[in-house]
Design an enzyme around this catalytic site. Structure first.
Site, PDB file in Angstrom:
ATOM      1  N   GLU A   1      -0.220   7.083   9.834  1.00  0.00           N
ATOM      2  CA  GLU A   1      -0.578   5.738  10.279  1.00  0.00           C
ATOM      3  C   GLU A   1      -1.210   5.843  11.656  1.00  0.00           C
ATOM      4  OE1 GLU A   1       2.559   2.927   9.747  1.00  0.00           O
ATOM      5  OE2 GLU A   1       2.729   3.389   7.610  1.00  0.00           O
TER       6      GLU A   1
ATOM      7  N   HIS B   1       0.840  -1.208   0.000  1.00  0.00           N
ATOM      8  CA  HIS B   1       0.000   0.000   0.000  1.00  0.00           C
ATOM      9  C   HIS B   1       0.872   1.255   0.000  1.00  0.00           C
ATOM     10  CE1 HIS B   1      -4.288  -1.014   0.272  1.00  0.00           C
ATOM     11  NE2 HIS B   1      -3.907  -2.129   0.869  1.00  0.00           N
ATOM     12  N   ARG B   2       1.940   1.256   0.786  1.00  0.00           N
ATOM     13  CA  ARG B   2       2.840   2.413   0.812  1.00  0.00           C
ATOM     14  C   ARG B   2       3.462   2.646  -0.561  1.00  0.00           C
ATOM     15  NH1 ARG B   2       5.836   0.613   6.321  1.00  0.00           N
ATOM     16  NH2 ARG B   2       4.375   1.519   7.817  1.00  0.00           N
TER      17      ARG B   2
END
Length: 196
Positions: free
Chosen positions: A67, A55-56
């Site tokens: 986060e 995802h990053r």
């Protein structure tokens, strides 16, 4: 009408991709616009660490990221100044956040004190999050799994997560102008109807 938008759907239904498309469209509307993604995943095992890393890596470079696996209210407030209508916040996802808080095996610090402490913490975090969402002037896109239409879970803890997530969806929907149900990558969007 509220600028917030709730996106619900099953696993791999295209929820996050649709939220990303909405956020990219938001950026294109004005050079003043910004996007902050609030990620709620907690790296509890190797497979989840891989998902988080992916995802990053896939996240657009012009999206800021926070986060926040537990304190979602602080993340919503910290994503930008509360009154900033130019910054869109994407929360991905409510399902993981509820699980992180309610399921002791997922690292809630209060779990050692027992179920009552976990439920008390959940109530506080839930109320704080809903208050932050109601107060925020800028748009928030919220992603979550619609898990209440499937098989009834066997364990009490999992049933509690399913119940609380369903209740949260109902309350979040009251803060949103639109709700989208994702199926097979296709969005089905409805303006929220207010009753009473």
């Amino acid at each position: 009408m509220s600028p917030h938008h709730l996106i619900l759907g099953g696993q791999r239904s295209g929820k996050s991709r649709h939220a990303e498309r909405l956020a990219q469209a938001w950026l294109q509307r004005s050079p003043q616009h910004g996007v902050t993604v609030v990620a709620t995943a907690m790296a509890s095992d190797d497979e989840m660490r891989e998902r988080i890393a992916r995802h990053r890596q896939d996240r657009p470079a012009d999206f800021d990221a926070i986060e926040a696996p537990l304190d979602l209210a602080a993340a919503v407030r910290g994503a930008s100044e509360l009154g900033d209508p130019h910054r869109l916040v994407v929360i991905d996802c409510l399902t993981l956040w509820v699980t992180n808080v309610l399921m002791p095996m997922h690292g809630a610090a209060e779990a050692d004190a027992g179920t009552d402490a976990v439920l008390h913490t959940w109530t506080q975090r839930r109320q704080a999050f809903l208050a932050a969402l109601r107060e925020r002037e800028g748009p928030v896109v919220l992603v979550s799994n619609e898990i209440g239409m499937g098989v009834i879970p066997l364990g009490a803890e999992v049933r509690r997560v399913v119940d609380e997530l369903g209740r949260l969806h109902q309350d979040v929907a009251q803060c949103c102008g639109h709700i989208t149900l994702m199926a097979a990558g296709q969005p089905f969007t409805q303006q929220v109807q207010r009753w009473g």
